[in-house]
Scaffold this motif. Structure first.
Motif, short mmCIF file in Angstrom:
data_model
loop_
_atom_site.label_atom_id
_atom_site.label_comp_id
_atom_site.label_asym_id
_atom_site.label_seq_id
_atom_site.Cartn_x
_atom_site.Cartn_y
_atom_site.Cartn_z
N THR A 72 0.84 -1.19 0.00
CA THR A 72 0.00 0.00 0.00
C THR A 72 0.87 1.25 0.00
O THR A 72 2.05 1.21 0.40
CB THR A 72 -0.92 0.05 1.23
N ALA A 74 0.44 5.73 0.74
CA ALA A 74 -0.45 6.75 1.31
C ALA A 74 -1.17 7.50 0.20
O ALA A 74 -0.60 7.77 -0.87
CB ALA A 74 0.36 7.72 2.17
N LYS A 75 -2.41 7.84 0.45
CA LYS A 75 -3.21 8.62 -0.50
C LYS A 75 -3.27 10.06 0.00
O LYS A 75 -3.83 10.34 1.07
CB LYS A 75 -4.61 8.05 -0.63
N ARG A 76 -2.69 10.97 -0.76
CA ARG A 76 -2.68 12.39 -0.40
C ARG A 76 -3.88 13.07 -1.04
O ARG A 76 -4.06 13.02 -2.26
CB ARG A 76 -1.39 13.05 -0.87
N ARG A 77 -4.69 13.70 -0.24
CA ARG A 77 -5.91 14.32 -0.74
C ARG A 77 -5.65 15.74 -1.25
O ARG A 77 -4.78 16.44 -0.74
CB ARG A 77 -6.98 14.36 0.35
N ALA A 96 -12.77 9.84 5.40
CA ALA A 96 -11.86 9.04 6.19
C ALA A 96 -10.54 8.84 5.45
O ALA A 96 -10.48 8.89 4.22
CB ALA A 96 -12.48 7.67 6.50
N LYS A 97 -9.48 8.63 6.20
CA LYS A 97 -8.18 8.39 5.59
C LYS A 97 -8.15 7.04 4.89
O LYS A 97 -8.79 6.08 5.34
CB LYS A 97 -7.08 8.43 6.65
N ARG A 98 -7.40 6.98 3.79
CA ARG A 98 -7.30 5.75 3.02
C ARG A 98 -5.85 5.50 2.64
O ARG A 98 -5.03 6.41 2.64
CB ARG A 98 -8.15 5.82 1.74
N ARG A 99 -5.59 4.26 2.28
CA ARG A 99 -4.31 3.88 1.70
C ARG A 99 -4.60 3.17 0.38
O ARG A 99 -5.51 2.33 0.30
CB ARG A 99 -3.51 2.97 2.63
N ARG A 292 -18.29 10.65 4.71
CA ARG A 292 -17.17 9.79 5.10
C ARG A 292 -16.44 9.22 3.90
O ARG A 292 -15.29 8.80 4.02
CB ARG A 292 -17.68 8.66 6.00
N ARG A 293 -17.08 9.21 2.76
CA ARG A 293 -16.43 8.76 1.53
C ARG A 293 -15.79 9.88 0.74
O ARG A 293 -15.32 9.67 -0.38
CB ARG A 293 -17.45 8.03 0.66
N GLY A 294 -15.79 11.07 1.30
CA GLY A 294 -15.10 12.18 0.65
C GLY A 294 -15.95 13.04 -0.26
O GLY A 294 -15.39 13.82 -1.04
#
Length: 352
Positions: A72, A74-77, A96-99, A292-294
């Motif tokens: 995995t 990191a996903k940067r928003r 929420a944070k995701r990978r 929560r899903r962005g």
């Protein structure tokens, strides 16, 4: 009067002592579940208005822990903004944070690979499978087809196909300068290569070039060029059907939309349908699930002012006698936006 007050205090004290000394009865507490999972969908008791219509696909058979950290990133928003800070994609932000799971869409590693577990991927609607190479022990993620279970063995024949194509190209280039022995050796190699098609296993989860797949097979994760990754039919429940193929040239596939298009026969494809076909029947229930899903709120064009949207302004729900269009004036329903014809398209999808 003072004596009466002392007597009452003594009675209260003795009552309290009696209550403290009395044994408490045993209470049998039965915990009731607020959810119900029938194997297809998970539903909730209507303890809140948002839970009344909420319905999600079942995840009983998925891994309960987190993913492999090594697979995995990191996903940067960005919040829908570009490098200058301007919003280029509306209604995005938060969540929420995701990978990001590094899924192998090429499937070029040969050899048998065993499915370790099925996992949930927040970055896509389909499920993914963690596989381990039975010889090298290398771990990787692939798209999980429907029906794949832990313990199953999948295999890729893409490397064999690439070696065959390279050998055939070398043979065509040097055919004029070959001696008799070299020609006999090349013919024997060609017969051995032609025998590969009869030895491959066309089973769910196996990755093959289109030229080795029987006509009429259900496939997914289809590539658009011989050495590229799979790009078509990758979402939950998606699939395509192979209509025509040949040893060389272009194959024809039919997508779920009804579109028929050409694809190189050396492009990759995986047998079966993508997992989680019930995703299209999900209901989030409330606005909080979207946040929560962005996803941020969407404002209707009719509710805006005139300078904010073509449908804005006026009194009531009038949109100014205009056809539905985007905030920038592009027709939103039925407007033509494509000006060049795709040469790989055989028949377009049916339009309403």
């Amino acid at each position: 009067m003072l004596a009466l007050r002392r007597a009452l205090q003594g009675c209260t004290l003795s009552t309290a002592v009696f209550r403290a000394a009395a044994p408490k009865p045993a209470l049998s507490i039965r915990l009731m579940s607020n959810t119900k999972d029938d194997g297809q969908f998970k539903t909730w008791k209507p303890l809140a208005p948002t839970l009344r219509q909420r319905r999600m696909t079942s995840r009983k058979d998925l891994h309960k822990g987190g993913p492999m950290r090594e697979l995995t990133v990191a996903k940067r928003r960005t919040g829908g903004r570009n490098n200058t800070g301007r919003i280029t994609c509306r209604h995005r932000g938060g969540g929420a944070k995701r990978r990001i799971r590094l899924v192998d869409f090429k499937r070029t590693v040969p050899g048998p690979q065993q499915v370790i577990r099925l996992e949930y991927d927040p970055g896509r609607t389909a499920h993914i499978a963690l596989i381990r190479h039975m010889e090298s022990g290398e771990m990787s993620y692939i798209l999980a087809p429907a029906g794949l279970k832990p313990g199953s063995v999948v295999q890729s024949y893409m490397r064999v196909s690439l070696d065959v194509a390279a050998g055939g190209a070398a043979q065509q280039l040097s055919a004029e300068e070959m001696s008799v022995s070299e020609r006999m050796e090349a013919e024997a190699r060609a017969e051995a290569q032609a025998d590969i098609a009869s030895k491959v296993n066309v089973e769910v989860g196996n990755c093959l070039p289109l030229k080795l797949i029987p006509i009429g097979t259900t496939i997914h994760n289809i590539g658009l060029n011989p050495q590229g990754r799979g790009q078509l039919a990758r979402s939950a429940g998606a699939s395509a059907q192979l209509l025509f193929t040949a040893p060389t040239g272009l194959a024809q596939i039919k997508l779920m939309s009804g579109e028929i298009r050409r694809v190189p026969v050396d492009a990759c494809a995986t047998i079966g349908q993508v997992s989680n076909p019930n995703h299209k029947h999900e209901k989030l229930g409330g606005a909080g699930a979207r946040r929560r899903r962005g996803w941020r709120p969407t404002v209707r064009g009719n509710a805006m002012n005139t300078h904010d949207h073509p449908h804005g302004g006026g009194r009531g729900k009038s949109k100014g006698n205009k056809h539905p269009r985007s905030p920038w004036g592009k027709l939103a329903k039925g407007g033509k936006t494509r000006h060049s014809k795709n040469p790989m398209l055989v028949r377009g999808r049916p339009r309403r």
